[in-house]
Enzyme design. Structure first.
Site, PDB file in Angstrom:
ATOM      1  N   HIS A 497     127.565  23.872  63.075  1.00  0.00           N
ATOM      2  CA  HIS A 497     127.717  23.291  61.739  1.00  0.00           C
ATOM      3  C   HIS A 497     127.489  24.376  60.701  1.00  0.00           C
ATOM      4  O   HIS A 497     126.521  25.127  60.785  1.00  0.00           O
ATOM      5  CB  HIS A 497     126.707  22.157  61.557  1.00  0.00           C
ATOM      6  CG  HIS A 497     127.040  21.255  60.398  1.00  0.00           C
ATOM      7  ND1 HIS A 497     128.271  20.648  60.260  1.00  0.00           N
ATOM      8  CD2 HIS A 497     126.310  20.871  59.322  1.00  0.00           C
ATOM      9  CE1 HIS A 497     128.284  19.911  59.150  1.00  0.00           C
ATOM     10  NE2 HIS A 497     127.101  20.039  58.566  1.00  0.00           N
ATOM     11  N   TYR A 601     114.289  -2.768  31.014  1.00  0.00           N
ATOM     12  CA  TYR A 601     112.878  -2.406  31.240  1.00  0.00           C
ATOM     13  C   TYR A 601     112.437  -1.212  30.387  1.00  0.00           C
ATOM     14  O   TYR A 601     113.197  -0.276  30.159  1.00  0.00           O
ATOM     15  CB  TYR A 601     112.681  -2.026  32.705  1.00  0.00           C
ATOM     16  CG  TYR A 601     112.770  -3.199  33.661  1.00  0.00           C
ATOM     17  CD1 TYR A 601     111.829  -4.227  33.620  1.00  0.00           C
ATOM     18  CD2 TYR A 601     113.780  -3.259  34.609  1.00  0.00           C
ATOM     19  CE1 TYR A 601     111.908  -5.290  34.509  1.00  0.00           C
ATOM     20  CE2 TYR A 601     113.862  -4.314  35.508  1.00  0.00           C
ATOM     21  CZ  TYR A 601     112.925  -5.333  35.449  1.00  0.00           C
ATOM     22  OH  TYR A 601     112.995  -6.374  36.317  1.00  0.00           O
ATOM     23  N   CYS A 649     118.765  -2.063  36.606  1.00  0.00           N
ATOM     24  CA  CYS A 649     117.841  -2.924  37.347  1.00  0.00           C
ATOM     25  C   CYS A 649     118.316  -3.050  38.798  1.00  0.00           C
ATOM     26  O   CYS A 649     119.346  -2.496  39.178  1.00  0.00           O
ATOM     27  CB  CYS A 649     117.774  -4.298  36.706  1.00  0.00           C
ATOM     28  SG  CYS A 649     117.585  -4.239  34.917  1.00  0.00           S
ATOM     29  N   MET A 650     117.593  -3.827  39.562  1.00  0.00           N
ATOM     30  CA  MET A 650     117.953  -3.937  40.980  1.00  0.00           C
ATOM     31  C   MET A 650     119.338  -4.580  41.151  1.00  0.00           C
ATOM     32  O   MET A 650     120.138  -4.127  41.955  1.00  0.00           O
ATOM     33  CB  MET A 650     116.904  -4.748  41.734  1.00  0.00           C
ATOM     34  CG  MET A 650     117.124  -4.730  43.241  1.00  0.00           C
ATOM     35  SD  MET A 650     115.941  -5.713  44.162  1.00  0.00           S
ATOM     36  CE  MET A 650     114.526  -4.643  44.235  1.00  0.00           C
TER      37      MET A 650
HETATM   38  C1  LIG Z   1     128.476  14.693  58.435  1.00  0.00           C
HETATM   39  C2  LIG Z   1     128.935  15.778  59.278  1.00  0.00           C
HETATM   40  C3  LIG Z   1     130.224  16.314  59.132  1.00  0.00           C
HETATM   41  C4  LIG Z   1     131.153  15.920  58.014  1.00  0.00           C
HETATM   42  O1  LIG Z   1     130.746  16.561  56.841  1.00  0.00           O
HETATM   43  P1  LIG Z   1     131.581  16.471  55.496  1.00  0.00           P
HETATM   44  O2  LIG Z   1     130.999  17.492  54.644  1.00  0.00           O
HETATM   45  O3  LIG Z   1     131.382  15.106  54.960  1.00  0.00           O
HETATM   46  O4  LIG Z   1     132.997  16.737  55.843  1.00  0.00           O
HETATM   47  C5  LIG Z   1     130.625  17.271  60.037  1.00  0.00           C
HETATM   48  N1  LIG Z   1     129.829  17.670  61.026  1.00  0.00           N
HETATM   49  C6  LIG Z   1     128.581  17.183  61.191  1.00  0.00           C
HETATM   50  C7  LIG Z   1     127.753  17.678  62.309  1.00  0.00           C
HETATM   51  C8  LIG Z   1     128.088  16.242  60.322  1.00  0.00           C
HETATM   52  O5  LIG Z   1     126.865  15.750  60.494  1.00  0.00           O
END
Ligand SMILES: *Cc1c(COP(=O)(O)O)cnc(C)c1O
Length: 709
Positions: A497, A601, A649-650
């Site tokens: 990643h 609020y 608010c909620m």
């Molecule tokens: C969430 C996620 C993605 C997608 O990410 P985006 O930025 O929304 O495209 C890709 N790989 C992993 C491991 C993720 O957790």
């Protein structure tokens, strides 16, 4: 669903078919002319049940081809409920006719084949028939299944109107005797229903538009086959070979042409006609009993009952009245559900989603396929709807964060590969297997724990190249090799990643390129040692937009698929993406407040001049961040901008509508999305709240109905 636009005549014919069934049970012309009655009730009316069966197959296939595999199950469930209710409705008559003296075995035969009251056989037949052919059709397609069903029908013919001929052959007589010891007729779910259900499926599968120019040929075909049907039936009747008279050979071409004709007309389907036809079908024997009882009580039997045409007319009227009452009942029960657009809701534009997927796919090398990331309920869009639409458009890989999300996708009918990103507890490993989910292996110890559960699991190995979150160090080659050694784990892929693919500064790019080369170096080293690393993937949305050319097999598109970026920023490639989601709510109240009066609020807003305010039925529990209001954020009403004022608010928030002439209760307020010329982008809203769109979208409230178009 757009397909309903040509179902008007099909729906109308359901009603006609229901009254034909009534005719079978009343024989309206019996007292006038026996042969005419035979032609009407024993031949013409025999199209009714096959028609209902074809309709069932047709709509099942349309839903299924549209990606809705759950529909089959809900069809079975609904039909079973109707059958159960019908059984109960006829219990008093069963009791009256002394039905309960029969053996338990006969009762089972009745429940599964014959029906517990004379007309009810259709319901177990459609259930049984669908259970036989739909799974076969899914597996082998419609041609094969249709042929098989036709063979069953021919066998059924031998036990029905051809029995007298066929039973002259002793071996066949023995065969049919066995059949009749199980079901009293061959007119049932095994022999009669399958072929007509499959003919309906065939109509849906071919999906031809039956043009008007073909209609003449269809009508000729129908006329010829109807004439042949009458000839066949009269011939068989003349020979006296019919054991029962539900099934004829010529019924097959007749039904084909009839259905082709009925489905060649345009016009919207009508739910009330569908419900009404079913009600007439189920209720008419009661109507027969009631009319007879009434005649007896009033001494008008001679007038009302012995004249069977009169009886037929009265039964039709009483059945139709009962059906009308039933329709009102059904509709009033439906009204008990809140209207989805009554308060606050999300609108999903699936066309935009498909468009975005195609745009992103175009940026990638041909060998790299999109893996659609549908975690967090599809970034708030509804994971099942999103995944099913994408699957229908050709995407075959999906990713979810949790086991529960993966299971929900499977239950929703998603068939492609599904990868779970998060760490599934080893105790739940067998569920990964049961639902055919692939699991991300987050490190060596986790891999071992998964392996030791004994469940055979497909995995992708997560390589940590700098995110320092989940994953096994890219440098730890031995550790990774060990994972390949666990025989319960099959490595289907490897991923990393990127933590900064959105940062195009020199230092950002340098870091990302470092991650990328660490990942591919590791993959190459493993391949050199003879390991099959499976599918490689590294890019998320920004990875696709800023580093599109990586030699990956998958690209994990999340936020970009939904048509927005995390924030207002530039990427190397800027495809034309369209926002998929809009967020809307209704105005609850409009009023004027005076200068100096506070709103909401803690009096954070005080009107400086007399101000017209509108209270809107949406709040932070629906996912509108509470701090939106502090940043001069606005919403759209009647295409105009209205600032949010005071604390959110909620369940409510207040907007300033001073400049908007006719603003009133019930008006639609757009919080995200387009209204007229103006639009509120999710990116702008996120920025003004100091967050990213991913957070805004994934935190939209669970209580918001999703309107999908
Ligand atoms: C969430 C996620 C993605 C997608 O990410 P985006 O930025 O929304 O495209 C890709 N790989 C992993 C491991 C993720 O957790």
């Amino acid at each position: 669903m757009k397909a309903t636009s040509k179902h008007a005549v099909l729906d109308a014919f359901r009603v006609a078919a229901a009254f034909l069934v009534v005719a079978i049970h009343v024989s309206p012309l019996q007292t006038i002319d026996a042969t005419a009655d035979f032609i009407i009730t024993r031949i013409a009316a025999r199209v009714a049940v096959p028609f209902f069966l074809m309709i069932s197959g047709y709509f099942l296939a349309i839903r299924e081809n549209g990606g809705d595999r759950r529909h089959f199950r809900s069809f079975l469930k609904k039909t079973a409920i109707v059958y159960g209710a019908a059984i109960v409705i006829y219990l008093p008559l069963n009791y009256y006719t002394g039905y309960f003296n029969i053996s338990p075995l006969q009762m089972l035969k009745d429940i599964f084949f014959n029906g517990t009251f004379y007309h009810l056989w259709y319901l177990p037949a459609v259930l049984l028939g669908a259970l036989i052919v739909i799974p076969l059709w899914r597996r082998f397609g419609w041609r094969f299944t249709l042929v098989l069903a036709a063979v069953l029908y021919v066998i059924g013919l031998g036990g029905d109107s051809y029995y007298g001929l066929v039973s002259r052959i002793p071996a066949l007589k023995v065969f049919y005797d066995v059949v009749f010891s199980i079901s009293d007729y061959t007119r049932n779910g095994v022999f009669l229903a399958p072929v007509f259900i499959m003919m309906g499926v065939g109509f849906a599968d071919q999906n031809k538009r039956r043009s008007t120019s073909r209609r003449r040929k269809i009508i000729i075909g129908l006329a010829v086959s109807a004439a042949l049907l009458v000839a066949e039936a009269l011939w068989l009747r003349g020979m006296g070979v019919q054991r029962h008279d539900s099934m004829y050979l010529m019924l097959l071409p007749c039904m084909y042409f009839l259905f082709a004709l009925l489905s060649s007309f345009d016009g919207k389907g009508n739910k009330n006609l569908r419900t009404g036809a079913m009600a007439v079908y189920i209720l008419h024997p009661w109507a027969i009993v009631l009319v007879r009882a009434f005649a007896k009580l009033t001494g008008t039997t001679g007038l009302l009952v012995e004249n069977q045409l009169m009886l037929y007319i009265l039964v039709c009227i009483v059945s139709a009245a009962a059906a009308a009452v039933f329709i009102c009942l059904v509709n009033s029960i439906k009204k008990n559900k809140p209207s989805p657009t009554g308060r606050a809701w999300v609108e999903i534009d699936l066309k935009a989603l498909i468009h975005n997927a195609a745009e992103l796919q175009k940026l990638l090398p041909a060998s790299c396929r999109l893996m659609a990331v549908v975690k967090a309920d599809g970034y708030g869009h509804g994971a099942v709807a999103v995944a099913r639409a994408l699957e229908a458009s050709g995407i075959s890989a999906f990713a979810a964060a949790t086991l529960g999300e993966g299971i929900a996708l499977r239950r929703g009918g998603v068939r492609g590969d599904i990868l779970i990103f998060g760490c599934t507890p080893p105790a739940d490993a067998r569920l990964l297997r049961r639902y055919s989910l692939m699991q991300t292996v987050v490190d060596g110890a986790y891999a071992q724990a998964l392996h030791e559960t004994g469940a055979k699991i497909d995995v992708h190995i997560k390589i940590d190249t700098g995110m320092r979150r989940l994953g096994i160090d890219s440098g730890d080659l031995h550790g990774i090799e060990r994972i390949f050694g666990y025989k319960n784990l099959t490595v289907k892929g490897m991923l990393t990643h990127l933590s900064e693919a959105d940062n195009l500064t020199d230092s950002g790019s340098e870091f990302t390129l470092g991650q990328i080369s660490a990942f591919f170096d590791t993959a190459k080293a493993l391949q050199k040692k003879g390991y099959d690393v499976g599918k490689l993937h590294a890019q998320e949305s920004y990875g696709i937009l800023n580093y599109p050319d990586l030699p990956c097999d998958y690209a994990r598109a999340g936020i970009a698929l939904y048509g927005v970026l995390c924030k207002n920023d530039k990427t190397r490639l800027m495809p034309e993406l369209r926002p998929v989601l809009s967020l809307k709510a209704r105005v609850a109240e409009v009023k004027w407040i005076g200068a100096g009066e506070p709103v909401s609020y803690n009096r954070t807003f005080v009107a400086r001049v007399p101000t017209k305010i509108a209270t809107v039925s949406i709040g932070y529990a629906d996912g509108v961040p509470r701090n939106t209001a502090q940043r001069e954020e606005y919403v759209l009403l009647r295409g105009l901008r209205a600032p949010i004022i005071g604390r959110i608010c909620m369940d409510l928030m207040v907007i300033d509508v001073t400049g908007i002439e006719d603003a009133g209760p019930g008006d639609i307020v757009t919080i995200i999305g387009r209204d007229g010329e103006d639009a509120i982008r999710c990116e702008d809203m996120a920025e003004s709240c100091g967050t990213i769109t991913n957070e805004i979208l994934s935190r939209l409230g669970a209580r918001l109905p999703r309107i999908i178009s």
